[in-house]
Design a protein around this motif. Structure first.
Motif, PDB file in Angstrom:
ATOM      1  N   LYS A 184      -6.820  -0.900 -18.797  1.00 24.65           N
ATOM      2  CA  LYS A 184      -7.014   0.120 -17.768  1.00 24.65           C
ATOM      3  C   LYS A 184      -5.715   0.354 -17.014  1.00 24.65           C
ATOM      4  O   LYS A 184      -4.774  -0.425 -17.128  1.00 24.65           O
ATOM      5  N   VAL A 185      -5.681   1.404 -16.234  1.00 22.06           N
ATOM      6  CA  VAL A 185      -4.580   1.669 -15.320  1.00 22.06           C
ATOM      7  C   VAL A 185      -5.028   1.182 -13.949  1.00 22.06           C
ATOM      8  O   VAL A 185      -6.100   1.557 -13.472  1.00 22.06           O
ATOM      9  N   SER A 186      -4.227   0.346 -13.312  1.00 21.70           N
ATOM     10  CA  SER A 186      -4.615  -0.199 -12.006  1.00 21.70           C
ATOM     11  C   SER A 186      -3.889   0.483 -10.857  1.00 21.70           C
ATOM     12  O   SER A 186      -4.433   0.559  -9.758  1.00 21.70           O
ATOM     13  N   HIS A 187      -2.659   0.961 -11.083  1.00 19.66           N
ATOM     14  CA  HIS A 187      -1.851   1.581 -10.037  1.00 19.66           C
ATOM     15  C   HIS A 187      -1.130   2.806 -10.590  1.00 19.66           C
ATOM     16  O   HIS A 187      -0.690   2.798 -11.739  1.00 19.66           O
ATOM     17  N   VAL A 188      -1.014   3.820  -9.756  1.00 25.34           N
ATOM     18  CA  VAL A 188      -0.161   4.979 -10.025  1.00 25.34           C
ATOM     19  C   VAL A 188       0.640   5.228  -8.750  1.00 25.34           C
ATOM     20  O   VAL A 188       0.293   4.710  -7.687  1.00 25.34           O
ATOM     21  N   THR A 189       1.705   6.008  -8.862  1.00 20.88           N
ATOM     22  CA  THR A 189       2.568   6.253  -7.705  1.00 20.88           C
ATOM     23  C   THR A 189       2.637   7.728  -7.377  1.00 20.88           C
ATOM     24  O   THR A 189       2.793   8.561  -8.271  1.00 20.88           O
ATOM     25  N   PHE A 190       2.502   8.037  -6.086  1.00 17.67           N
ATOM     26  CA  PHE A 190       2.836   9.356  -5.557  1.00 17.67           C
ATOM     27  C   PHE A 190       4.092   9.137  -4.720  1.00 17.67           C
ATOM     28  O   PHE A 190       4.094   8.300  -3.809  1.00 17.67           O
ATOM     29  N   PHE A 191       5.156   9.851  -5.036  1.00 15.89           N
ATOM     30  CA  PHE A 191       6.387   9.715  -4.272  1.00 15.89           C
ATOM     31  C   PHE A 191       6.333  10.606  -3.037  1.00 15.89           C
ATOM     32  O   PHE A 191       5.951  11.772  -3.109  1.00 15.89           O
ATOM     33  N   VAL A 192       6.707  10.038  -1.900  1.00 15.50           N
ATOM     34  CA  VAL A 192       6.711  10.741  -0.611  1.00 15.50           C
ATOM     35  C   VAL A 192       7.938  10.294   0.169  1.00 15.50           C
ATOM     36  O   VAL A 192       8.395   9.162   0.023  1.00 15.50           O
ATOM     37  N   VAL A 247      -7.466   2.931   2.707  1.00 13.68           N
ATOM     38  CA  VAL A 247      -6.256   2.100   2.630  1.00 13.68           C
ATOM     39  C   VAL A 247      -6.633   0.789   1.952  1.00 13.68           C
ATOM     40  O   VAL A 247      -7.581   0.118   2.351  1.00 13.68           O
ATOM     41  N   ASN A 248      -5.890   0.442   0.931  1.00 15.33           N
ATOM     42  CA  ASN A 248      -6.086  -0.852   0.278  1.00 15.33           C
ATOM     43  C   ASN A 248      -5.085  -1.869   0.826  1.00 15.33           C
ATOM     44  O   ASN A 248      -5.468  -2.949   1.232  1.00 15.33           O
ATOM     45  N   THR A 249      -3.808  -1.489   0.851  1.00 14.96           N
ATOM     46  CA  THR A 249      -2.760  -2.376   1.358  1.00 14.96           C
ATOM     47  C   THR A 249      -1.770  -1.562   2.175  1.00 14.96           C
ATOM     48  O   THR A 249      -1.348  -0.488   1.753  1.00 14.96           O
ATOM     49  N   PHE A 273      10.806  -2.916   3.382  1.00 19.93           N
ATOM     50  CA  PHE A 273      10.083  -2.135   2.382  1.00 19.93           C
ATOM     51  C   PHE A 273       8.591  -2.144   2.712  1.00 19.93           C
ATOM     52  O   PHE A 273       8.010  -3.186   3.009  1.00 19.93           O
ATOM     53  N   ARG A 274       7.975  -0.974   2.693  1.00 21.00           N
ATOM     54  CA  ARG A 274       6.548  -0.846   2.994  1.00 21.00           C
ATOM     55  C   ARG A 274       5.771  -0.607   1.714  1.00 21.00           C
ATOM     56  O   ARG A 274       6.033   0.331   0.966  1.00 21.00           O
ATOM     57  N   TRP A 275       4.803  -1.481   1.460  1.00 20.36           N
ATOM     58  CA  TRP A 275       3.911  -1.348   0.315  1.00 20.36           C
ATOM     59  C   TRP A 275       2.609  -0.760   0.850  1.00 20.36           C
ATOM     60  O   TRP A 275       1.830  -1.429   1.525  1.00 20.36           O
ATOM     61  N   LEU A 276       2.404   0.542   0.570  1.00 23.32           N
ATOM     62  CA  LEU A 276       1.243   1.270   1.063  1.00 23.32           C
ATOM     63  C   LEU A 276       0.458   1.783  -0.129  1.00 23.32           C
ATOM     64  O   LEU A 276       0.976   2.580  -0.911  1.00 23.32           O
ATOM     65  N   THR A 277      -0.774   1.293  -0.286  1.00 18.81           N
ATOM     66  CA  THR A 277      -1.621   1.776  -1.366  1.00 18.81           C
ATOM     67  C   THR A 277      -2.952   2.260  -0.801  1.00 18.81           C
ATOM     68  O   THR A 277      -3.471   1.721   0.172  1.00 18.81           O
ATOM     69  N   ILE A 278      -3.470   3.287  -1.447  1.00 22.95           N
ATOM     70  CA  ILE A 278      -4.747   3.883  -1.073  1.00 22.95           C
ATOM     71  C   ILE A 278      -5.616   3.966  -2.310  1.00 22.95           C
ATOM     72  O   ILE A 278      -5.121   3.869  -3.441  1.00 22.95           O
ATOM     73  N   THR A 279      -6.914   4.165  -2.090  1.00 22.58           N
ATOM     74  CA  THR A 279      -7.838   4.334  -3.212  1.00 22.58           C
ATOM     75  C   THR A 279      -8.745   5.528  -2.936  1.00 22.58           C
ATOM     76  O   THR A 279      -9.138   5.764  -1.796  1.00 22.58           O
ATOM     77  N   PRO A 280      -9.085   6.284  -3.982  1.00 21.43           N
ATOM     78  CA  PRO A 280     -10.076   7.341  -3.806  1.00 21.43           C
ATOM     79  C   PRO A 280     -11.418   6.703  -3.429  1.00 21.43           C
ATOM     80  O   PRO A 280     -11.731   5.598  -3.893  1.00 21.43           O
ATOM     81  N   PRO A 281     -12.220   7.373  -2.598  1.00 22.63           N
ATOM     82  CA  PRO A 281     -13.464   6.780  -2.109  1.00 22.63           C
ATOM     83  C   PRO A 281     -14.402   6.271  -3.211  1.00 22.63           C
ATOM     84  O   PRO A 281     -15.016   5.225  -3.052  1.00 22.63           O
ATOM     85  N   GLU A 300      -5.496   1.973  -7.485  1.00 18.03           N
ATOM     86  CA  GLU A 300      -4.640   2.015  -6.301  1.00 18.03           C
ATOM     87  C   GLU A 300      -3.527   3.036  -6.512  1.00 18.03           C
ATOM     88  O   GLU A 300      -2.876   3.058  -7.547  1.00 18.03           O
ATOM     89  N   ILE A 301      -3.335   3.866  -5.500  1.00 21.03           N
ATOM     90  CA  ILE A 301      -2.257   4.853  -5.504  1.00 21.03           C
ATOM     91  C   ILE A 301      -1.205   4.354  -4.524  1.00 21.03           C
ATOM     92  O   ILE A 301      -1.477   4.217  -3.329  1.00 21.03           O
ATOM     93  N   ALA A 302      -0.021   4.051  -5.033  1.00 17.83           N
ATOM     94  CA  ALA A 302       1.079   3.597  -4.186  1.00 17.83           C
ATOM     95  C   ALA A 302       1.798   4.822  -3.641  1.00 17.83           C
ATOM     96  O   ALA A 302       2.213   5.701  -4.397  1.00 17.83           O
TER      97      ALA A 302
END
Length: 137
Positions: free
Chosen positions: A4-12, A30-32, A40-48, A54-56
């Motif tokens: 499976k895919v566990s994480h993807v990244t959106f660059f901001v 918010v997950n993390t 460095f800030r590790w910010l991950t979110i998840t769709p409801p 996790e989207i970093a």
């Protein structure tokens, strides 16, 4: 074997604005949200409805990303132009979600349109990314 895919990244470029958009406007969870000693800030979110993905929300200009200056400049230009497409966001009712998000200040390319695959509206996160918000047929 990959299962499976566990994480993807959106660059901001601004993680605080990304938090505001994805959590407070789109309703992601918010997950993390952690800062490392080096800043460095590790910010991950998840769709409801998809807590296993996790989207970093990462700033590609951060020193921790280890990109050279030319690559950082390219990211900056693409994000400032709103030229990065990040994927498809699923909704069970595109027209209702469009109206709800418009009242929250989310930007759209236009109103929802019927397509051969469903109903679609293109939205922008205001941080350089755009998405197809789609209600599948």
């Amino acid at each position: 074997m990959i299962t499976k895919v566990s994480h993807v990244t959106f660059f901001v470029l601004d993680q605080d604005k990304a938090y505001e958009f994805y959590v407070n406007k789109l309703g992601f969870k918010v997950n993390t949200d952690a800062k490392m000693e080096n800043g460095f800030r590790w910010l991950t979110i998840t769709p409801p409805d998809q807590p296993g993905l996790e989207i970093a929300l990462l700033n590609p200009l951060s020193g921790m990303m280890n990109y050279d200056d030319e690559t950082k400049d390219a990211f900056r230009v693409l994000l400032e132009k709103g030229a990065l497409g990040a994927g498809v966001l699923h909704t069970p009712d595109c027209k209702a979600t469009y109206e709800e998000l418009k009242t929250k200040g989310v930007g759209f390319k236009g109103e929802p349109k019927d397509q051969f695959y469903g109903v679609e509206a293109i939205l922008y996160d205001g941080l350089g990314n755009w998405f197809s918000m789609t209600q599948p047929k």
